[in-house]
Design an enzyme around this catalytic site. Structure first.
Site, PDB file in Angstrom:
ATOM      1  N   CYS A 101       0.806  -1.223   0.000  1.00 26.00           N
ATOM      2  CA  CYS A 101       0.000   0.000   0.000  1.00 26.00           C
ATOM      3  C   CYS A 101       0.838   1.272   0.000  1.00 26.00           C
ATOM      4  CB  CYS A 101      -0.942   0.009   1.204  1.00 26.00           C
ATOM      5  SG  CYS A 101      -2.144  -1.331   1.189  1.00 26.00           S
TER       6      CYS A 101
ATOM      7  N   ARG B 272     -22.509  10.257   1.812  1.00 23.91           N
ATOM      8  CA  ARG B 272     -23.155  11.323   2.578  1.00 23.91           C
ATOM      9  C   ARG B 272     -24.365  10.814   3.352  1.00 23.91           C
ATOM     10  NH1 ARG B 272     -21.668  16.504   0.633  1.00 23.91           N
ATOM     11  NH2 ARG B 272     -20.118  16.355  -1.051  1.00 23.91           N
ATOM     12  N   GLU B 273     -24.925   9.713   2.894  1.00 22.94           N
ATOM     13  CA  GLU B 273     -26.153   9.221   3.499  1.00 22.94           C
ATOM     14  C   GLU B 273     -25.909   8.276   4.673  1.00 22.94           C
ATOM     15  OE1 GLU B 273     -24.583   6.078   0.932  1.00 22.94           O
ATOM     16  OE2 GLU B 273     -24.777   8.256   0.711  1.00 22.94           O
TER      17      GLU B 273
ATOM     18  N   SER C 252     -11.058   0.638   4.411  1.00 22.95           N
ATOM     19  CA  SER C 252     -10.866   1.437   3.205  1.00 22.95           C
ATOM     20  C   SER C 252     -11.648   0.850   2.044  1.00 22.95           C
ATOM     21  CB  SER C 252      -9.379   1.508   2.849  1.00 22.95           C
ATOM     22  OG  SER C 252      -8.844   0.198   2.704  1.00 22.95           O
TER      23      SER C 252
ATOM     24  N   HIS D 198      -9.016   3.811  -1.551  1.00 19.91           N
ATOM     25  CA  HIS D 198      -7.629   3.379  -1.391  1.00 19.91           C
ATOM     26  C   HIS D 198      -7.160   2.627  -2.632  1.00 19.91           C
ATOM     27  CE1 HIS D 198      -3.988   1.891   0.236  1.00 19.91           C
ATOM     28  NE2 HIS D 198      -4.445   0.921   1.007  1.00 19.91           N
TER      29      HIS D 198
ATOM     30  N   CYS E  37       0.212   1.947   6.751  1.00 20.47           N
ATOM     31  CA  CYS E  37       0.533   0.530   6.941  1.00 20.47           C
ATOM     32  C   CYS E  37       0.622  -0.155   5.590  1.00 20.47           C
ATOM     33  CB  CYS E  37      -0.501  -0.137   7.834  1.00 20.47           C
ATOM     34  SG  CYS E  37      -2.204   0.019   7.243  1.00 20.47           S
TER      35      CYS E  37
ATOM     36  N   GLY F 216       1.367  -4.176   3.504  1.00 24.49           N
ATOM     37  CA  GLY F 216       1.423  -5.622   3.585  1.00 24.49           C
ATOM     38  C   GLY F 216       2.800  -6.103   4.012  1.00 24.49           C
TER      39      GLY F 216
END
Length: 390
Positions: free
Chosen positions: A89, A219-220, A245, A346, A376, A378
């Site tokens: 990542c 938003r909901e 994510s 992500h 973070c 892997g």
């Protein structure tokens, strides 16, 4: 001594899985931000010495050195090389670190760092189809460790790691859901205020339209809705899809040079790369390395956590930044002020550069001297970067 400086930063809006960017080849998505970076900074692509490009799933459309393919697709001179790297990542954050080291060492004058991931077109885990990356010797080392699933094809599991963090730091389901909701609320507020606009390069689509805004923001959502979600990693767990994510598509790019070279060629530095480190921790829990990486970065920088005006800690799972807060005693009001990966998404190989682009814009908008980014990765690793506004 000259400093390594960032002279340009741009990103695509982040698309949901099977969303607005699903039709865009990851090479073309990468090429788009390369062109946008050159246009916005005024840099001459012919002067770029190398392109360091992060990408995690380097198979299929993202194989065969996507960095070089992106350079060619962007229409940049054939003389511009490129290389693709994988630190999971943190791949494009590592690309930034390599770029800074390369220009400071004198091996290059101008390097572009960034990354991409089309998780729609190249699903996460695609690269494992050709063979098992975890050998018998590796499995033997961690056999019997809580959270290590020796009988599973992929015995190291990030979701299980997130549950272990929640257990260790005594984080409740309510705390995780509240953090997730806040991420969406902060991202929505930033989007409504136009805070993301300067960093975005809208992506032309095949139907003639343009994809111009991050589409992962929900938003909901509410605590009630988040509370209804299942816990897939442990039956009695606390981590859900809502506190993790999002699977996303996107790309981002940063231009890196020295302050001297920038001055000579009319490029305006945004920030200097003050400190860049990498650290590693337990690969089974996997997601705790931002804590030692932050400590290492602050120690090398000679700074205290209270001197950092904004912190970007990637929201791979809500327990990660919450545990980080608990250990660093950082000001929670300075953490991910425009939302994070829970709301924005992500796109693995592109996230490091995406986060840096967003953090730099926030620093410029608010006159913040120091910013710290960590995420973070892997294998139980983490990069940490401190930048200083100039």
């Amino acid at each position: 001594m000259s400093d390594a400086v960032i002279v340009g930063a741009v990103r695509t809006p982040v698309g949901r899985r099977k969303g607005s960017l699903a039709s865009v080849h990851p090479v073309d998505l990468s090429a788009h931000v390369l062109r946008a970076l050159a246009e916005r900074t005024g840099l001459d692509p012919a002067q770029v010495d190398d392109v360091f490009w992060g990408c995690v799933s380097q198979v299929g459309e993202q194989s065969w050195n996507i960095a070089r393919n992106a350079v060619l697709a962007a229409g940049w001179p054939e003389s511009v090389p490129g290389t693709t790297l994988d630190r999971q990542c943190g791949s494009s954050q590592q690309a930034l670190h390599f770029a800074a080291a390369t220009v400071l060492s004198g091996q290059a004058d101008l390097v572009v760092a960034g990354g991409v991931e089309s998780m729609t077109r190249v699903p996460m885990g695609s690269s494992v189809a050709g063979g098992m990356p975890f050998s018998d010797q590796l499995r033997a080392r961690y056999r019997g460790v809580e959270g290590f699933a020796d009988d599973a094809p992929l015995p190291f599991n990030q979701g299980v790691g997130a549950e272990l963090i929640a257990q260790r730091w005594r984080l409740s389901r309510t705390q995780l859901d509240e953090f997730a909701l806040a991420s969406h609320e902060k991202a929505a507020a930033a989007q409504d205020a136009g805070a993301f606009d300067p960093e975005l390069a809208a992506v032309p689509l095949a139907d003639g339209g343009k994809f111009a805004a991050d589409e992962g923001i929900r938003r909901e959502t509410s605590l009630e809705k988040l509370g209804e979600l299942a816990t897939p990693f442990r039956a009695d767990g606390v981590v859900t899809a809502g506190s993790a994510s999002q699977i996303s598509d996107g790309a981002a790019a940063l231009a890196v040079t020295t302050s001297d070279w920038a001055s000579r060629h009319g490029l305006r530095p945004l920030a200097r790369i003050h400190t860049a480190v990498v650290a590693a921790d337990d690969p089974v829990t996997m997601l705790t390395a931002p804590i030692p990486a932050t400590a290492k970065a602050l120690r090398r920088a000679g700074l205290g956590i209270e001197e950092i005006g904004v912190y970007e800690v990637n929201e791979a799972f809500a327990p990660v930044p919450l545990a980080w807060l608990a250990e660093t005693e950082a000001d929670p009001e300075r953490l991910n002020p425009r939302g994070g990966a829970i709301a924005l998404g992500h796109p693995l190989g592109g996230s490091g550069a995406r986060i840096m682009t967003t953090m730099l814009q926030h620093m410029r908008d608010n006159g913040i001297r120091y910013g710290l980014q960590t995420m973070c990765e892997g294998g139980g690793m983490a990069n940490a970067t401190i930048v200083e506004l100039v």
